[in-house]
Design a protein around this motif. Structure first.
Motif, PDB file in Angstrom:
ATOM      1  N   VAL A 151     -12.665 118.706 -16.770  1.00 48.32           N
ATOM      2  CA  VAL A 151     -11.673 119.487 -17.528  1.00 48.32           C
ATOM      3  C   VAL A 151     -11.490 118.895 -18.922  1.00 48.32           C
ATOM      4  N   ALA A 152     -11.371 117.577 -18.980  1.00 46.52           N
ATOM      5  CA  ALA A 152     -11.169 116.909 -20.269  1.00 46.52           C
ATOM      6  C   ALA A 152     -12.374 117.116 -21.180  1.00 46.52           C
ATOM      7  N   ASN A 153     -13.577 117.043 -20.614  1.00 46.57           N
ATOM      8  CA  ASN A 153     -14.779 117.204 -21.409  1.00 46.57           C
ATOM      9  C   ASN A 153     -14.883 118.624 -21.966  1.00 46.57           C
ATOM     10  N   PHE A 154     -14.608 119.619 -21.123  1.00 44.76           N
ATOM     11  CA  PHE A 154     -14.716 120.998 -21.613  1.00 44.76           C
ATOM     12  C   PHE A 154     -13.697 121.263 -22.724  1.00 44.76           C
ATOM     13  N   TYR A 155     -12.464 120.801 -22.534  1.00 44.71           N
ATOM     14  CA  TYR A 155     -11.438 121.005 -23.565  1.00 44.71           C
ATOM     15  C   TYR A 155     -11.821 120.268 -24.849  1.00 44.71           C
ATOM     16  N   MET A 196      -0.261 119.791 -22.374  1.00 45.66           N
ATOM     17  CA  MET A 196      -0.446 121.067 -21.680  1.00 45.66           C
ATOM     18  C   MET A 196      -0.191 120.916 -20.184  1.00 45.66           C
ATOM     19  N   TYR A 197      -0.588 119.780 -19.622  1.00 43.50           N
ATOM     20  CA  TYR A 197      -0.297 119.542 -18.207  1.00 43.50           C
ATOM     21  C   TYR A 197       1.212 119.430 -17.983  1.00 43.50           C
ATOM     22  N   LEU A 198       1.909 118.751 -18.898  1.00 45.72           N
ATOM     23  CA  LEU A 198       3.369 118.631 -18.782  1.00 45.72           C
ATOM     24  C   LEU A 198       4.037 120.004 -18.854  1.00 45.72           C
ATOM     25  N   VAL A 199       3.599 120.810 -19.821  1.00 43.02           N
ATOM     26  CA  VAL A 199       4.166 122.151 -19.977  1.00 43.02           C
ATOM     27  C   VAL A 199       3.898 122.978 -18.727  1.00 43.02           C
ATOM     28  N   SER A 200       2.684 122.883 -18.192  1.00 43.03           N
ATOM     29  CA  SER A 200       2.335 123.621 -16.988  1.00 43.03           C
ATOM     30  C   SER A 200       3.194 123.193 -15.804  1.00 43.03           C
ATOM     31  N   GLN A 201       3.458 121.893 -15.705  1.00 47.03           N
ATOM     32  CA  GLN A 201       4.272 121.378 -14.605  1.00 47.03           C
ATOM     33  C   GLN A 201       5.725 121.831 -14.691  1.00 47.03           C
ATOM     34  N   HIS A 202       6.182 122.168 -15.895  1.00 45.56           N
ATOM     35  CA  HIS A 202       7.567 122.610 -16.089  1.00 45.56           C
ATOM     36  C   HIS A 202       7.673 124.114 -16.322  1.00 45.56           C
ATOM     37  N   LYS A 242      -9.640 126.277 -15.440  1.00 48.22           N
ATOM     38  CA  LYS A 242      -8.486 125.379 -15.533  1.00 48.22           C
ATOM     39  C   LYS A 242      -8.016 125.244 -16.977  1.00 48.22           C
ATOM     40  N   VAL A 243      -8.956 125.055 -17.898  1.00 48.13           N
ATOM     41  CA  VAL A 243      -8.580 124.900 -19.310  1.00 48.13           C
ATOM     42  C   VAL A 243      -7.925 126.176 -19.829  1.00 48.13           C
ATOM     43  N   LEU A 244      -8.485 127.326 -19.500  1.00 47.94           N
ATOM     44  CA  LEU A 244      -7.911 128.595 -19.964  1.00 47.94           C
ATOM     45  C   LEU A 244      -6.529 128.838 -19.354  1.00 47.94           C
ATOM     46  N   GLU A 245      -6.331 128.410 -18.115  1.00 52.39           N
ATOM     47  CA  GLU A 245      -5.014 128.531 -17.495  1.00 52.39           C
ATOM     48  C   GLU A 245      -3.992 127.667 -18.233  1.00 52.39           C
ATOM     49  N   LEU A 246      -4.373 126.433 -18.521  1.00 53.61           N
ATOM     50  CA  LEU A 246      -3.469 125.522 -19.233  1.00 53.61           C
ATOM     51  C   LEU A 246      -3.108 126.061 -20.610  1.00 53.61           C
ATOM     52  N   MET A 247      -4.102 126.563 -21.326  1.00 54.24           N
ATOM     53  CA  MET A 247      -3.857 127.082 -22.663  1.00 54.24           C
ATOM     54  C   MET A 247      -2.977 128.321 -22.633  1.00 54.24           C
ATOM     55  N   THR A 248      -3.201 129.181 -21.651  1.00 50.99           N
ATOM     56  CA  THR A 248      -2.415 130.418 -21.547  1.00 50.99           C
ATOM     57  C   THR A 248      -0.961 130.112 -21.212  1.00 50.99           C
ATOM     58  N   ILE A 249      -0.743 129.216 -20.253  1.00 47.01           N
ATOM     59  CA  ILE A 249       0.619 128.862 -19.863  1.00 47.01           C
ATOM     60  C   ILE A 249       1.343 128.179 -21.018  1.00 47.01           C
ATOM     61  N   SER A 250       0.647 127.333 -21.747  1.00 45.95           N
ATOM     62  CA  SER A 250       1.270 126.647 -22.886  1.00 45.95           C
ATOM     63  C   SER A 250       1.760 127.636 -23.934  1.00 45.95           C
ATOM     64  N   ASN A 251       1.037 128.742 -24.082  1.00 44.33           N
ATOM     65  CA  ASN A 251       1.429 129.759 -25.056  1.00 44.33           C
ATOM     66  C   ASN A 251       2.556 130.647 -24.542  1.00 44.33           C
TER      67      ASN A 251
END
Length: 316
Positions: free
Chosen positions: A13-17, A66-72, A116-125
């Motif tokens: 995930v980190a590499n793709f982002y 983004m992980y923090l935002v997703s968790q909240h 996973k990356v697209l999910e994180l980015m979408t939720i952050s927005n």
């Protein structure tokens, strides 16, 4: 690569982002900086830190955020809709179709990582971390004035295009000229007409007491005027001599724009404050040796564009 609370950020995930961000830099910024990608990443920027190290530090921090935002996200009743989930699924599948296995291996572009990356980015927005911010801003708090001004510059350009600075005697002569203009403007003549006749151009600007452009001394003098139509005395600065005429005590368009800016600042402050609190409340552990495995300098990544799609493309 890192653990945020109970959630692990995998190397894939980190590499793709990271490669996604790298592609943006290499495709658009390297050429603007007039350098190759390899030279850009190797360049030292501060504290014996290369541009790659600085950029990767920012990328990992953004990913952790983004992980923090997703968790909240549930705190704000935020979740991916069925349409968003389908769009992410389609985008991940399209990426797989548009890139070879070799490319996907380099950028960790398997469907799981891309999703996973697209999910994180979408939720952050989507996350409404700015909810509840006071969006009421009075005219008084946002008031922007407007003015016209003239600059009698101490710098001239000769026929060959070379810049020349006026001598002290020439500056004194220019001061006399500027004073004559000032007297005419205070006598009620139109600034644009007076300026045009002398081959000058009247400039416009909106401002408040905290503005610094085009010149802080000019701003201070214009801000001290009390009535629309008032003209400043001549203002001597390092760059030349200014004269300003106050055209509005409340420029409506500029004031409304300032209100939007103030609200945006309030939202950003609340967002940053919440994120900072979450960081304090959450254990974050980084695996620096693992993160170091991702090298921008050794492995380039650019964006391959076509008429139908934008896809990642690795370059050795």
């Amino acid at each position: 690569v890192a653990t945020v609370g109970d959630e692990k950020i995998t190397l894939g995930v980190a590499n793709f982002y990271a490669r996604l961000q790298q592609a943006q830099y290499e495709t658009y910024y390297a050429s603007m900086m007039g350098t190759t990608a390899e030279e850009m990443w190797a360049k030292e920027v501060s504290d014996d830190q290369t541009y790659e190290e600085q950029t990767k530090k920012s990328i990992l921090e953004n990913l952790e955020n983004m992980y923090l935002v997703s968790q909240h996200a549930s705190d704000y009743d935020v979740a991916l809709t069925e349409e968003e989930q389908q769009a992410i699924k389609d985008a991940a599948a399209k990426f797989g179709e548009d890139n070879s296995d070799d490319v996907k291996k380099v950028v960790s572009g398997d469907e799981e990582e891309v999703t996973k990356v697209l999910e994180l980015m979408t939720i952050s927005n989507k996350t409404a971390m700015e909810a509840g911010v006071d969006e009421n801003v009075s005219d008084e708090d946002a008031a922007q004035k407007s003015m016209q001004y003239l600059l009698f510059s101490y710098t001239t350009t000769d026929d060959s295009g070379e810049s020349q600075t006026l001598s002290d005697d020439e500056k004194e002569a220019l001061k006399t000229t500027a004073q004559a203009f000032d007297d005419r403007l205070k006598g009620g003549e139109d600034m644009e007409t007076v300026a045009s006749a002398a081959g000058l151009t009247a400039q416009t600007a909106t401002f408040d007491s905290e503005s610094t452009s085009p010149d802080k001394d000019l701003i201070a003098a214009a801000d001290a005027l009390t009535n629309e139509g008032d003209v400043t005395d001549i203002i001597e600065t390092e760059n030349g001599i200014y004269i300003a005429k106050l055209t509005s005590l409340l420029d409506r368009e500029a004031t409304d724009s300032k209100k939007e800016s103030i609200v945006s600042e309030r939202k950003q402050e609340q967002y940053d404050s919440l994120l900072e609190q979450w960081k304090k409340d959450t254990k974050i552990k980084e695996e620096k040796k693992v993160w170091k495995k991702i090298s921008f300098e050794k492995q380039g990544v650019t964006i391959k564009t076509s008429d139908t799609s934008d896809t990642s493309d690795s370059q050795n």
